[in-house]
Design a protein around this motif. Sequence first.
Motif, short mmCIF file in Angstrom:
data_model
loop_
_atom_site.label_atom_id
_atom_site.label_comp_id
_atom_site.label_asym_id
_atom_site.label_seq_id
_atom_site.Cartn_x
_atom_site.Cartn_y
_atom_site.Cartn_z
N LEU A 99 2.13 1.39 -3.77
CA LEU A 99 1.15 1.59 -4.85
C LEU A 99 -0.14 2.26 -4.38
O LEU A 99 -1.04 2.47 -5.19
N ARG A 115 0.83 -1.21 0.00
CA ARG A 115 0.00 0.00 0.00
C ARG A 115 0.86 1.25 0.00
O ARG A 115 0.45 2.30 -0.52
N ASP A 137 -3.81 3.20 -3.41
CA ASP A 137 -5.07 2.53 -3.76
C ASP A 137 -5.03 1.94 -5.16
O ASP A 137 -6.01 1.36 -5.63
N ARG A 138 -3.87 2.08 -5.83
CA ARG A 138 -3.77 1.44 -7.14
C ARG A 138 -3.34 -0.01 -6.98
O ARG A 138 -3.19 -0.71 -7.99
N THR A 139 -3.13 -0.48 -5.73
CA THR A 139 -2.53 -1.80 -5.52
C THR A 139 -3.21 -2.89 -6.31
O THR A 139 -2.55 -3.64 -7.02
N ALA A 140 -4.56 -3.00 -6.19
CA ALA A 140 -5.23 -4.16 -6.78
C ALA A 140 -5.03 -4.22 -8.30
O ALA A 140 -4.50 -5.20 -8.80
N PRO A 141 -5.41 -3.18 -9.05
CA PRO A 141 -5.21 -3.31 -10.50
C PRO A 141 -3.74 -3.38 -10.91
O PRO A 141 -3.39 -4.18 -11.78
N MET A 142 -2.87 -2.57 -10.28
CA MET A 142 -1.47 -2.57 -10.71
C MET A 142 -0.79 -3.91 -10.41
O MET A 142 -0.15 -4.48 -11.27
N ALA A 143 -0.95 -4.38 -9.17
CA ALA A 143 -0.32 -5.66 -8.83
C ALA A 143 -0.91 -6.77 -9.68
O ALA A 143 -0.19 -7.70 -10.07
N GLY A 144 -2.20 -6.69 -9.96
CA GLY A 144 -2.83 -7.70 -10.81
C GLY A 144 -2.22 -7.75 -12.19
O GLY A 144 -1.89 -8.81 -12.71
N LEU A 145 -2.03 -6.58 -12.79
CA LEU A 145 -1.46 -6.54 -14.14
C LEU A 145 0.01 -6.94 -14.13
O LEU A 145 0.48 -7.63 -15.04
N LEU A 150 3.73 -9.73 -3.42
CA LEU A 150 2.31 -9.97 -3.69
C LEU A 150 2.12 -10.57 -5.08
O LEU A 150 1.38 -11.54 -5.25
#
Lengths: 228, 226
Positions: free
Chosen positions: A35, A32, A37-45, A85
């Motif tokens: 990244l 966190r 609040d961008r964590t979910a989409p950025m880490a996902g990509l 992650l």
Amino acid sequence: MHVPDGFLDAPTSIATGAVAVAGVGLALRGARRELDDRTAPMAGLVATFVFAAQMINFPVGAGTSGHLLGGALAAVLVGPWSAVLCISVVLLVQALLMADGGITALGTNVTLMALVGVWVGWGVFVLARRLLPRRTSMVVPAAAIGALVSVPAAATVFALLFAVGGIAPVDPGKVLAAMVTWHVVIGIGEAIVTGLVVASVVATRPDLVRGALPALEKRELEIRSPAR
Amino acid sequence: MGAGHGHRLHFHGHSPVHRAPAHLKLVALLGFMLVVVATPSDWYAAYAVEALLLLGVVALSRVPVTYLAPRMVIEVPFAVFALLMPFLAHGPRTEVLGLTVSEPGLHAGLALLVKGTIGVLASLTLASTTEPQEVLRGLQRLRMPDLIVQIMGFMIRYLDVVTAELGRMMVAMRSRGCDPRSPRQWPTLARAMGALFIRSYERGERVHLAMLSRGYDGRLPAQDAA
């Protein structure tokens, strides 16, 4: 290649599972910071990118092929917390949806590849970055050295785990020697590919390479006047 | 990007195994495999019971063996290691088919082979009977941290997009006479991977902005609603 079910005994698997849960829990907080609040989409990509990069197989010889592990690469590109992650989620998806790596060995795989691979890679990278001159171009050799060390380090930890919880009475020294020699060779390939990939990103978008941030901050705006 | 979003391993069906809630299947898989892993090396009767139980579930799922068998090659490297075990291990020697091998090594190799095979087949059964979205919902119900579930959701959602992008890059490289597998072409391949990273990262930024413009506040609503 992932550790399958039954390679290590149940207590060792559960212990590495606990280590993995703690490590990923810490990474959830750390990512966190990297990244927000961008964590979910950025880490996902980025996880998807790591997965895609692992799909490219290189012939190693004797009919077998190896692929990039990507721990050090991800750490240099997006920072160690997010990298932990990303690699953990890649391993989770591979274990649950692709039957690659056993579910009881998931903790072992996360510990080896996400925790040891990323943190050793990042630690060695930071050390090398400190020793080398502070220039963006120096991020490349530092990343390569990080990758070179991270692979045999993960192999060493695996050999130690095998000595503690392996199900076969094989001489631990032999396992360690075989694992480390073999993985030094793999590490060299990993180092070359990691260095080349980091070099190509540094050349085009140095702002996306987290490991290059200190060098970028130092870089001053340069105004050149045309020669008369 | 017209590729389907169904998963490569998923086998469409309507058996009781397909219909079972994903979180129960996940817990069952983990519990079952822990028991298998904890089974002592030389309890061959226990292995038979575990294998029969698993084969029963496979039969119930009506996923054809011809679908599962080719996908089990994933364990071949470790099967090779298991076969080498009797020759590498120490301990008392015994004779099998005219070869002198280590007795504990033989047991360990067999146990490794059996446990590995059961593990791969059990994981394949979960993967082939459960949609990726169901796995996500199962993990959510099992109290997996929300952020992990979200990251995994994004990964599953963009897996086909990013791998298809990589595939197009490979086709472009090959059509220009470059063989991506050869180490001599690593610099070119690495530039392609660097470009893939930048494209993936920027895609992530666009996705994040698109989510913000639709009111994203750190939670994904769709997974609860479905």
